[in-house]
Design a protein around this motif. Sequence first.
Motif, mmCIF file in Angstrom:
data_model
loop_
_atom_site.group_PDB
_atom_site.id
_atom_site.type_symbol
_atom_site.label_atom_id
_atom_site.label_comp_id
_atom_site.label_asym_id
_atom_site.label_seq_id
_atom_site.Cartn_x
_atom_site.Cartn_y
_atom_site.Cartn_z
ATOM 1 N N ARG A 69 0.847 -1.187 0.000
ATOM 2 C CA ARG A 69 0.000 0.000 0.000
ATOM 3 C C ARG A 69 0.884 1.239 0.000
ATOM 4 N NH1 ARG A 69 -4.488 1.260 4.571
ATOM 5 N NH2 ARG A 69 -2.649 1.208 5.923
ATOM 6 N N PHE A 70 0.672 2.107 -0.972
ATOM 7 C CA PHE A 70 1.395 3.370 -1.063
ATOM 8 C C PHE A 70 0.524 4.484 -0.465
ATOM 9 C CE2 PHE A 70 3.459 0.751 -4.069
ATOM 10 C CZ PHE A 70 4.686 1.299 -4.388
ATOM 11 N N VAL A 71 1.153 5.384 0.290
ATOM 12 C CA VAL A 71 0.426 6.516 0.861
ATOM 13 C C VAL A 71 1.141 7.802 0.470
ATOM 14 C CG1 VAL A 71 -0.559 5.238 2.787
ATOM 15 C CG2 VAL A 71 1.696 6.276 3.042
ATOM 16 N N ALA A 72 0.348 8.848 0.251
ATOM 17 C CA ALA A 72 0.900 10.157 -0.096
ATOM 18 C C ALA A 72 1.334 10.864 1.186
ATOM 19 C CB ALA A 72 -0.149 10.990 -0.820
ATOM 20 N N VAL A 73 2.563 11.354 1.206
ATOM 21 C CA VAL A 73 3.099 11.981 2.417
ATOM 22 C C VAL A 73 3.971 13.181 2.085
ATOM 23 C CG1 VAL A 73 3.119 9.813 3.739
ATOM 24 C CG2 VAL A 73 5.130 10.465 2.404
ATOM 25 N N ALA A 74 4.192 13.982 3.109
ATOM 26 C CA ALA A 74 5.141 15.101 3.059
ATOM 27 C C ALA A 74 5.508 15.435 4.503
ATOM 28 C CB ALA A 74 4.543 16.308 2.350
ATOM 29 N N HIS A 75 6.543 16.239 4.682
ATOM 30 C CA HIS A 75 6.919 16.696 6.024
ATOM 31 C C HIS A 75 5.764 17.493 6.625
ATOM 32 C CE1 HIS A 75 9.010 19.107 9.096
ATOM 33 N NE2 HIS A 75 9.894 18.117 9.124
ATOM 34 N N PRO A 76 5.547 17.420 7.938
ATOM 35 C CA PRO A 76 4.428 18.145 8.560
ATOM 36 C C PRO A 76 4.414 19.648 8.279
ATOM 37 C CG PRO A 76 5.339 16.578 10.103
ATOM 38 C CD PRO A 76 6.259 16.569 8.912
ATOM 39 N N ASP A 77 5.585 20.256 8.030
ATOM 40 C CA ASP A 77 5.637 21.690 7.757
ATOM 41 C C ASP A 77 5.524 22.022 6.274
ATOM 42 O OD1 ASP A 77 5.935 22.280 10.445
ATOM 43 O OD2 ASP A 77 8.132 22.194 10.364
ATOM 44 N N HIS A 78 5.324 21.009 5.441
ATOM 45 C CA HIS A 78 5.202 21.251 3.999
ATOM 46 C C HIS A 78 3.937 22.078 3.728
ATOM 47 C CE1 HIS A 78 4.724 20.463 -0.314
ATOM 48 N NE2 HIS A 78 5.986 20.052 -0.316
ATOM 49 N N ILE A 97 13.029 9.142 0.432
ATOM 50 C CA ILE A 97 12.381 9.258 1.749
ATOM 51 C C ILE A 97 13.102 10.291 2.605
ATOM 52 C CG2 ILE A 97 11.880 8.019 3.899
ATOM 53 C CD1 ILE A 97 11.484 5.491 2.185
ATOM 54 N N ARG A 98 14.426 10.292 2.550
ATOM 55 C CA ARG A 98 15.198 11.270 3.318
ATOM 56 C C ARG A 98 14.877 12.692 2.862
ATOM 57 N NH1 ARG A 98 20.115 11.183 6.155
ATOM 58 N NH2 ARG A 98 20.282 13.204 7.216
ATOM 59 N N ALA A 99 14.772 12.881 1.552
ATOM 60 C CA ALA A 99 14.450 14.207 1.022
ATOM 61 C C ALA A 99 13.071 14.665 1.478
ATOM 62 C CB ALA A 99 14.534 14.196 -0.501
ATOM 63 N N ALA A 100 12.093 13.755 1.452
ATOM 64 C CA ALA A 100 10.742 14.109 1.893
ATOM 65 C C ALA A 100 10.730 14.449 3.376
ATOM 66 C CB ALA A 100 9.780 12.957 1.604
ATOM 67 N N ALA A 101 11.475 13.692 4.167
ATOM 68 C CA ALA A 101 11.539 13.945 5.613
ATOM 69 C C ALA A 101 12.218 15.274 5.926
ATOM 70 C CB ALA A 101 12.276 12.800 6.304
ATOM 71 N N MET A 102 13.003 15.800 4.998
ATOM 72 C CA MET A 102 13.641 17.114 5.155
ATOM 73 C C MET A 102 12.757 18.238 4.631
ATOM 74 S SD MET A 102 17.548 16.092 4.035
ATOM 75 C CE MET A 102 18.131 17.804 4.107
ATOM 76 N N GLY A 103 11.552 17.895 4.151
ATOM 77 C CA GLY A 103 10.635 18.919 3.665
ATOM 78 C C GLY A 103 10.893 19.349 2.242
ATOM 79 N N LEU A 104 11.582 18.525 1.452
ATOM 80 C CA LEU A 104 11.996 18.940 0.110
ATOM 81 C C LEU A 104 11.025 18.517 -0.991
ATOM 82 C CD1 LEU A 104 15.805 18.126 0.460
ATOM 83 C CD2 LEU A 104 14.628 20.297 0.839
ATOM 84 N N GLY A 105 9.934 17.871 -0.634
ATOM 85 C CA GLY A 105 8.971 17.474 -1.645
ATOM 86 C C GLY A 105 7.960 16.490 -1.078
ATOM 87 N N PHE A 106 7.003 16.105 -1.924
ATOM 88 C CA PHE A 106 6.008 15.108 -1.527
ATOM 89 C C PHE A 106 6.183 13.873 -2.398
ATOM 90 C CE2 PHE A 106 3.968 16.976 -5.197
ATOM 91 C CZ PHE A 106 3.285 15.927 -5.776
ATOM 92 N N ALA A 107 5.599 12.770 -1.963
ATOM 93 C CA ALA A 107 5.708 11.524 -2.734
ATOM 94 C C ALA A 107 4.720 10.502 -2.203
ATOM 95 C CB ALA A 107 7.132 10.967 -2.668
ATOM 96 N N TRP A 108 4.521 9.446 -2.976
ATOM 97 C CA TRP A 108 3.824 8.241 -2.511
ATOM 98 C C TRP A 108 4.890 7.213 -2.169
ATOM 99 C CZ3 TRP A 108 1.307 11.429 -5.798
ATOM 100 C CH2 TRP A 108 -0.070 11.619 -5.614
ATOM 101 N N TYR A 109 4.794 6.632 -0.990
ATOM 102 C CA TYR A 109 5.751 5.610 -0.570
ATOM 103 C C TYR A 109 5.004 4.375 -0.077
ATOM 104 C CZ TYR A 109 9.228 9.371 -0.483
ATOM 105 O OH TYR A 109 10.052 10.413 -0.820
ATOM 106 N N PRO A 110 5.641 3.198 -0.201
ATOM 107 C CA PRO A 110 5.064 2.014 0.436
ATOM 108 C C PRO A 110 5.003 2.244 1.947
ATOM 109 C CG PRO A 110 6.831 1.407 -1.085
ATOM 110 C CD PRO A 110 6.883 2.890 -0.929
ATOM 111 N N GLU A 111 3.857 2.007 2.529
ATOM 112 C CA GLU A 111 3.672 2.300 3.949
ATOM 113 C C GLU A 111 4.688 1.561 4.812
ATOM 114 O OE1 GLU A 111 -0.208 2.940 6.797
ATOM 115 O OE2 GLU A 111 -0.151 1.155 5.519
ATOM 116 N N GLU A 112 5.034 0.333 4.419
ATOM 117 C CA GLU A 112 6.009 -0.442 5.191
ATOM 118 C C GLU A 112 7.378 0.230 5.235
ATOM 119 O OE1 GLU A 112 6.154 -3.180 7.010
ATOM 120 O OE2 GLU A 112 4.030 -3.629 6.936
#
Length: 299
Positions: free
Chosen positions: A166-175, A225-240
């Motif tokens: 399952r892929f979920v759309a995510v971004a850093h909380p401050d995005h 994933i590291r880039a998204a966690a730094m607030g540099l963009g959004f993406a869909w990632y496997p939830e696992e």
Amino acid sequence: MDLKVSLEQWRALLAVVDAGGYAPAAEALDKSQSAVSYAIQKLETALQVRVFKLEGRRAVLTEAGEILYRRAQALVEEASRLELSAETLSQGVEAQLYIAVDAIFPMWLLLKCLDRFAAEFPDIRVELLETVLSGTDETLLQHQVDLAITPRVPPGFIGDAVMRARFVAVAHPDHPLHHLGRPLVFQDLRRHRQLVVRDSGSRRMDAGWLGAEQRWTVSHLSTSIRAAAMGLGFAWYPEEKIRDELANGTLKRLIMEEGEERFADLYLVYAEANYAGPAARRLGDILKRSCAELCNKKA
């Protein structure tokens, strides 16, 4: 049933075509040119069909020869696989396994399976290829691996479904996307940078890209994933793959009107389904059982 044509005669046919003539074919087969010519003559006589015709000084395949050439390729390849399988079985188990696993498969689960496999086969070397999209297909099509876990079963192969990612759309909380105060729509996403993982195959397929004006493409899922966690963009990632980031708050799910989740089925595919060695079969069984156990826990 007695066969009219020997495997060596079929090999001679392939060599003449692939090498571009009788002389280079003889060199490739380490035989005399007369021996190769005689093998082709016997083949044509036995089958009562002309395989080659002369065009100038060149021997080219007839229409019937084209058909026989293609089928001979499959026959000789199958015979080679059978010999390789017999060699493997005579040795008991394989000395080395090559596996390809798509990046969306949970790495912790793969390593757990490999550890369990190593306890039973401590002397077998394992080479792991971490692949993305069509790169997994290519390892199978090019016979680079013994088995693969892939989201797509390439033509000519059979796969067992082992897991649904399952892929979920995510971004850093401050995005900025989290601050719009409403469920997101397609146009909201297109205004921001999307993070994409590059296809490791030669086809360079895109999966999930929305055509955003800004796009960063990286080679490894962990980098994305590291880039998204730094607030540099959004993406869909496997939830696992992002459980830790969701738990510690460095990534947060995007609330969307539609398309918030995506799914991809993963399949276990043997490169040689009929001739897989005992070690490859055992590793496949371990992977399938472990995936089933994980899916049952989630159910």
